[in-house]
Design a protein around this motif. Structure first.
Motif, PDB file in Angstrom:
ATOM      1  N   TRP A 226       0.842  -1.294   0.087  1.00  0.00           N
ATOM      2  CA  TRP A 226      -0.120   0.087  -0.181  1.00  0.00           C
ATOM      3  C   TRP A 226       0.768   1.354   0.013  1.00  0.00           C
ATOM      4  CZ3 TRP A 226      -5.057  -0.133  -1.124  1.00  0.00           C
ATOM      5  CH2 TRP A 226      -5.684  -1.340  -0.865  1.00  0.00           C
ATOM      6  N   GLY A 227       2.124   1.061   0.175  1.00  0.00           N
ATOM      7  CA  GLY A 227       2.850   2.326   0.432  1.00  0.00           C
ATOM      8  C   GLY A 227       2.492   3.278   1.749  1.00  0.00           C
ATOM      9  N   ILE A 228       2.317   2.516   2.816  1.00  0.00           N
ATOM     10  CA  ILE A 228       1.824   2.922   3.894  1.00  0.00           C
ATOM     11  C   ILE A 228       2.765   2.584   5.097  1.00  0.00           C
ATOM     12  CG2 ILE A 228      -0.750   3.011   3.444  1.00  0.00           C
ATOM     13  CD1 ILE A 228      -0.763   0.370   5.063  1.00  0.00           C
ATOM     14  N   LEU A 229       2.770   3.512   6.112  1.00  0.00           N
ATOM     15  CA  LEU A 229       3.419   3.097   7.491  1.00  0.00           C
ATOM     16  C   LEU A 229       2.325   2.336   8.304  1.00  0.00           C
ATOM     17  CD1 LEU A 229       5.798   3.864   9.256  1.00  0.00           C
ATOM     18  CD2 LEU A 229       4.354   5.551  10.514  1.00  0.00           C
ATOM     19  N   ALA A 230       2.544   0.958   8.409  1.00  0.00           N
ATOM     20  CA  ALA A 230       1.813  -0.068   8.973  1.00  0.00           C
ATOM     21  C   ALA A 230       2.129  -0.008  10.603  1.00  0.00           C
ATOM     22  CB  ALA A 230       1.766  -1.441   8.424  1.00  0.00           C
ATOM     23  N   THR A 231       0.955   0.612  11.468  1.00  0.00           N
ATOM     24  CA  THR A 231       1.038   0.729  12.939  1.00  0.00           C
ATOM     25  C   THR A 231       0.121  -0.162  13.649  1.00  0.00           C
ATOM     26  OG1 THR A 231      -0.126   2.519  12.854  1.00  0.00           O
ATOM     27  CG2 THR A 231       1.906   3.058  12.738  1.00  0.00           C
ATOM     28  N   SER A 232       0.615  -0.596  14.491  1.00  0.00           N
ATOM     29  CA  SER A 232      -0.350  -1.572  15.524  1.00  0.00           C
ATOM     30  C   SER A 232      -0.934  -0.843  16.715  1.00  0.00           C
ATOM     31  CB  SER A 232       0.214  -2.762  15.998  1.00  0.00           C
ATOM     32  OG  SER A 232       1.259  -3.162  15.209  1.00  0.00           O
ATOM     33  N   ASN A 233      -1.995  -1.086  17.060  1.00  0.00           N
ATOM     34  CA  ASN A 233      -2.677  -0.763  18.236  1.00  0.00           C
ATOM     35  C   ASN A 233      -3.313  -1.755  19.130  1.00  0.00           C
ATOM     36  OD1 ASN A 233      -5.545  -0.405  17.507  1.00  0.00           O
ATOM     37  ND2 ASN A 233      -4.445   1.139  15.952  1.00  0.00           N
ATOM     38  N   TYR A 234      -3.422  -1.713  20.244  1.00  0.00           N
ATOM     39  CA  TYR A 234      -4.147  -2.687  21.185  1.00  0.00           C
ATOM     40  C   TYR A 234      -5.093  -2.284  22.045  1.00  0.00           C
ATOM     41  CZ  TYR A 234      -3.754  -6.083  25.009  1.00  0.00           C
ATOM     42  OH  TYR A 234      -4.190  -7.266  25.708  1.00  0.00           O
ATOM     43  N   GLY A 235      -5.989  -3.106  22.332  1.00  0.00           N
ATOM     44  CA  GLY A 235      -7.256  -2.915  23.354  1.00  0.00           C
ATOM     45  C   GLY A 235      -8.141  -4.024  23.228  1.00  0.00           C
ATOM     46  N   LEU A 236      -8.765  -3.946  24.538  1.00  0.00           N
ATOM     47  CA  LEU A 236      -9.980  -5.155  24.365  1.00  0.00           C
ATOM     48  C   LEU A 236     -11.011  -4.694  25.207  1.00  0.00           C
ATOM     49  CD1 LEU A 236      -8.515  -7.696  27.181  1.00  0.00           C
ATOM     50  CD2 LEU A 236      -7.463  -5.484  26.726  1.00  0.00           C
ATOM     51  N   THR A 237     -12.178  -4.999  24.643  1.00  0.00           N
ATOM     52  CA  THR A 237     -13.465  -4.676  24.828  1.00  0.00           C
ATOM     53  C   THR A 237     -13.709  -4.469  26.448  1.00  0.00           C
ATOM     54  OG1 THR A 237     -14.307  -5.687  23.043  1.00  0.00           O
ATOM     55  CG2 THR A 237     -15.976  -4.985  24.912  1.00  0.00           C
ATOM     56  N   GLU A 238     -13.072  -5.586  27.234  1.00  0.00           N
ATOM     57  CA  GLU A 238     -13.209  -5.777  28.651  1.00  0.00           C
ATOM     58  C   GLU A 238     -12.882  -4.394  29.251  1.00  0.00           C
ATOM     59  OE1 GLU A 238     -11.881  -8.024  26.441  1.00  0.00           O
ATOM     60  OE2 GLU A 238     -12.076  -9.924  27.408  1.00  0.00           O
ATOM     61  N   VAL A 239     -11.731  -3.907  28.895  1.00  0.00           N
ATOM     62  CA  VAL A 239     -11.225  -2.647  29.431  1.00  0.00           C
ATOM     63  C   VAL A 239     -11.724  -1.558  28.884  1.00  0.00           C
ATOM     64  CG1 VAL A 239      -9.333  -3.795  30.375  1.00  0.00           C
ATOM     65  CG2 VAL A 239      -8.855  -2.430  28.444  1.00  0.00           C
ATOM     66  N   ILE A 240     -11.792  -1.390  27.557  1.00  0.00           N
ATOM     67  CA  ILE A 240     -12.506  -0.311  26.875  1.00  0.00           C
ATOM     68  C   ILE A 240     -12.640  -0.576  25.240  1.00  0.00           C
ATOM     69  CG2 ILE A 240     -10.391   1.112  26.175  1.00  0.00           C
ATOM     70  CD1 ILE A 240     -12.446   3.542  27.473  1.00  0.00           C
ATOM     71  N   GLY A 241     -11.740  -1.173  24.791  1.00  0.00           N
ATOM     72  CA  GLY A 241     -11.670  -1.258  23.534  1.00  0.00           C
ATOM     73  C   GLY A 241     -10.272  -0.886  22.720  1.00  0.00           C
ATOM     74  N   PRO A 242     -10.013  -0.473  21.534  1.00  0.00           N
ATOM     75  CA  PRO A 242      -9.132   0.148  20.974  1.00  0.00           C
ATOM     76  C   PRO A 242      -8.530   1.427  21.841  1.00  0.00           C
ATOM     77  CG  PRO A 242     -10.778   0.497  19.248  1.00  0.00           C
ATOM     78  CD  PRO A 242     -11.201  -0.516  20.469  1.00  0.00           C
ATOM     79  N   GLY A 243      -7.320   1.648  22.024  1.00  0.00           N
ATOM     80  CA  GLY A 243      -7.056   2.995  22.845  1.00  0.00           C
ATOM     81  C   GLY A 243      -6.178   2.682  23.807  1.00  0.00           C
ATOM     82  N   VAL A 244      -5.998   1.232  24.233  1.00  0.00           N
ATOM     83  CA  VAL A 244      -5.202   1.055  25.405  1.00  0.00           C
ATOM     84  C   VAL A 244      -3.791   1.299  25.316  1.00  0.00           C
ATOM     85  CG1 VAL A 244      -4.630  -0.788  27.020  1.00  0.00           C
ATOM     86  CG2 VAL A 244      -6.747  -0.556  26.394  1.00  0.00           C
ATOM     87  N   SER A 245      -3.339   1.154  24.051  1.00  0.00           N
ATOM     88  CA  SER A 245      -1.886   1.186  23.742  1.00  0.00           C
ATOM     89  C   SER A 245      -1.691   1.447  22.227  1.00  0.00           C
ATOM     90  CB  SER A 245      -0.959   0.365  24.313  1.00  0.00           C
ATOM     91  OG  SER A 245      -0.946  -0.980  23.484  1.00  0.00           O
TER      92      SER A 245
END
Lengths: 433, 142
Positions: A226-245
């Motif tokens: 894609w010619g992109i920077l591929a970044t990962s993020n982490y989260g889980l529904t139990e604590v909130i969802g994405p946005g934990v790290s």
């Protein structure tokens, strides 16, 4: 750019003061409003006022996914439903999901955390982000959606599915960010290739990937395709969802939103706390969550925490990629699948034996799930229709419980491997990539 | 009158058909007719043999998933339209054919194995119309 410099670059001493203040509040709130926590505390003679330092968190018993399931749907809520403005859910082990409730303030904090991660990954106000996560009960779509809007990014909420239309919108609207599971975004690139759409038609420059882990090689492949920077993020529904790290542009660990989520690493066998740099199970305590507060929630994800300050200037702990799971959960097409869910379906189905084998493959870049079961009733052997409808019936039930399609294959009796110790029901061929 | 057909569930993996037939051959069982129908992952191997009880026992003992089914055998002249005449009789009586296949032995006419939804009625109407329905002993000794 840093979204919230004051917090993201805070000195660790000050952060710890904030964390302690929040932790005391969180414990107090959980104890006073959630009978589950009160019982747990009372049983060991623990009182909220015994939590005087951050280290004291270790006195608090762990909360597990089973606890959440046992308290389905509302018994983990710390405030009345009239204060709850949103519900989300993730798949559980028995078909009953795990429920998360959000107050208005929880949603604000969620957006704040997601905004930090988006900006850390390089998202800017003038970007256009296409969300190809499924919306709905899954936290991925809505979580990123509100965070992106908070940053001021134009959101294209195309959701998952209908790949040709996705690609059309992506080109016509000039999306610069793609948000989704790595496998689906990879699949989209294959479709684009098949359709002969030249790479120059796309303006994508950044990928925000979550919902499932991806290997470094898959990240590289996504970047090249894609010619992109591929970044990962982490989260889980139990604590909130994405946005934990989430990863910053240096892609060297995921910055933890520590003023809202307090991470610990434990030995999954003994429950003992482990130090920075040591591999173990990630345990998260929500410090500010009002709807469904989690005290020492065991994520079952194996990772490491890195306390070194990052080149980007943020002082937050960085979480490594998830190295594995403490249970046998598998993630297929971004959906959590437990062998026990499959087992429960098979056990209630007639004409088949109790043994089964699950094979997960990656065909191209899409996951596929195959369930092999032994035909037990030889009366059916001459009846094609009965055999096919048996397969179809199992497939349908699996779809209801798992939310994804599985291929069902009948095999001859006594041909699947038997296990005397812990059964290895899952053959994950994706790991051989 | 009815013929015992042996059906074996076989996974689509190499060697399974060889396994079935080898087990039968080793036990002196003679094949009279065979048919296979398959999906992408499994197949049903259907056999008419000279000793059906023994065949079923041998295959079960060797771990195969086997069942037996009653079928009929119809002998028709080896000439255009003869099979159609027999099948028309069944169609006229609203008897459905689930599957059919031909006997692989050299016979004077042609012998066709039929699985129908109402086997008793099928035999009755076929015989009434003068179609030659073969008795089991005759088929087993083909």
């Amino acid at each position: 750019m840093i979204w919230n410099e004051e917090i993201e670059c805070i000195n660790r001493k000050e952060l710890e003061e904030i964390q302690l203040k929040h932790l005391k509040n969180a414990v107090e709130r959980a104890y006073n409003n959630v009978p589950f926590y009160r019982e747990r505390f009372d049983k060991i003679g623990l009182r909220p006022e015994h939590i005087k330092t951050l280290k004291d968190i270790e006195k608090i018993p762990f909360t597990t996914k089973d606890d959440l399931r046992d308290n389905y749907p509302y018994k983990m809520f710390a405030c009345p439903l009239k204060k709850i403005v949103r519900l989300h859910a993730s798949s559980g082990t028995t078909g009953k999901p795990i429920v998360a409730g959000y107050t208005r303030k929880d949603l604000d904090i969620w957006s704040e955390c997601v905004a930090r991660i988006i900006v850390a990954a390089g998202g800017r106000e003038d970007d256009l982000a296409q969300i190809v996560f499924g919306y709905g009960m899954f936290t991925g779509g809505f979580g990123l959606h509100y965070g992106l809007e908070k940053v001021g990014i134009t959101v294209i909420p195309s959701s998952s599915g209908n790949s040709e239309r996705q690609l059309m919108l992506m080109q016509d609207f000039g999306a610069t960010i793609v948000v989704g599971t790595p496998s689906y975004v990879m699949y989209l690139s294959e479709i684009a290739e098949e359709l002969g759409i030249p790479k120059k038609n796309f303006k994508l420059r950044l990928g925000l990937f979550g919902g499932e882990g991806h290997t470094e090689s898959m990240g590289k492949e996504l970047e090249e395709r894609w010619g992109i920077l591929a970044t990962s993020n982490y989260g889980l529904t139990e604590v909130i969802g994405p946005g934990v790290s989430g990863e910053c542009i240096y892609q060297d660990g995921m910055h933890f939103c520590e003023d809202h989520f307090y991470p610990e690493i434990i030995d999954p066998e003994t429950g003992e706390t482990k130090g920075y740099g040591e591999e173990g199970e990630l345990v998260i305590t929500t410090l500010t969550k009002e709807g469904t507060p989690m005290l020492r929630y065991r994520t079952k994800d194996i990772t490491v925490l890195n306390p070194e300050p990052c080149k980007c200037g943020r002082t937050s702990l960085r979480m490594g990629k998830v190295l594995g799971r403490t249970d046998d959960m598998i993630i297929v097409k971004g959906v959590n699948v437990f062998p026990s869910q499959i087992e429960s379906v098979l056990l209630e189905t007639e004409h088949i034996g109790p043994h089964y084998q699950i094979v997960v493959r990656r065909e191209g870049y899409m996951d596929s799930l195959e369930v092999m079961v032994e035909l037990a009733n030889r009366e059916l052997v001459d009846n094609f229709r009965a055999l096919e409808s048996l397969e179809e019936n199992i497939r349908h039930k699996l779809r209801t419980v798992l939310q994804i399609d599985a291929k069902v294959r009948l095999v001859e009796p006594k041909t699947l491997e038997r296990f005397t110790g812990k059964a290895k029901r899952v053959i994950d061929l994706r790991k051989q990539e | 009158m009815f013929i015992k057909q042996i059906s074996v569930f076989v996974e689509n993996k190499s060697g399974r058909l060889a396994d079935v037939t080898r087990n039968l051959g080793d036990n002196g069982i003679d094949l009279i007719a065979i048919s296979i129908s398959d999906t992408t992952d499994f197949g049903i191997f259907r056999l008419i043999v000279d000793l059906p009880e023994k065949a079923e026992e041998v295959l079960l003992k060797n771990g195969f998933t086997v069942s037996s089914t009653d079928v009929i055998a119809v002998s028709v002249k080896d000439e255009p339209g003869s099979l159609a005449r027999a099948l028309t009789v069944l169609a006229d009586e609203m008897i459905d054919i689930e599957y059919m296949y031909a006997v692989g032995k050299n016979t004077k006419g042609a012998v066709v194995i039929l699985k129908v939804n109402d086997i008793e009625k099928a035999v009755k109407v076929l015989e009434e119309k003068g179609i030659d329905v073969l008795p089991a002993e005759k088929v087993y000794s083909l």
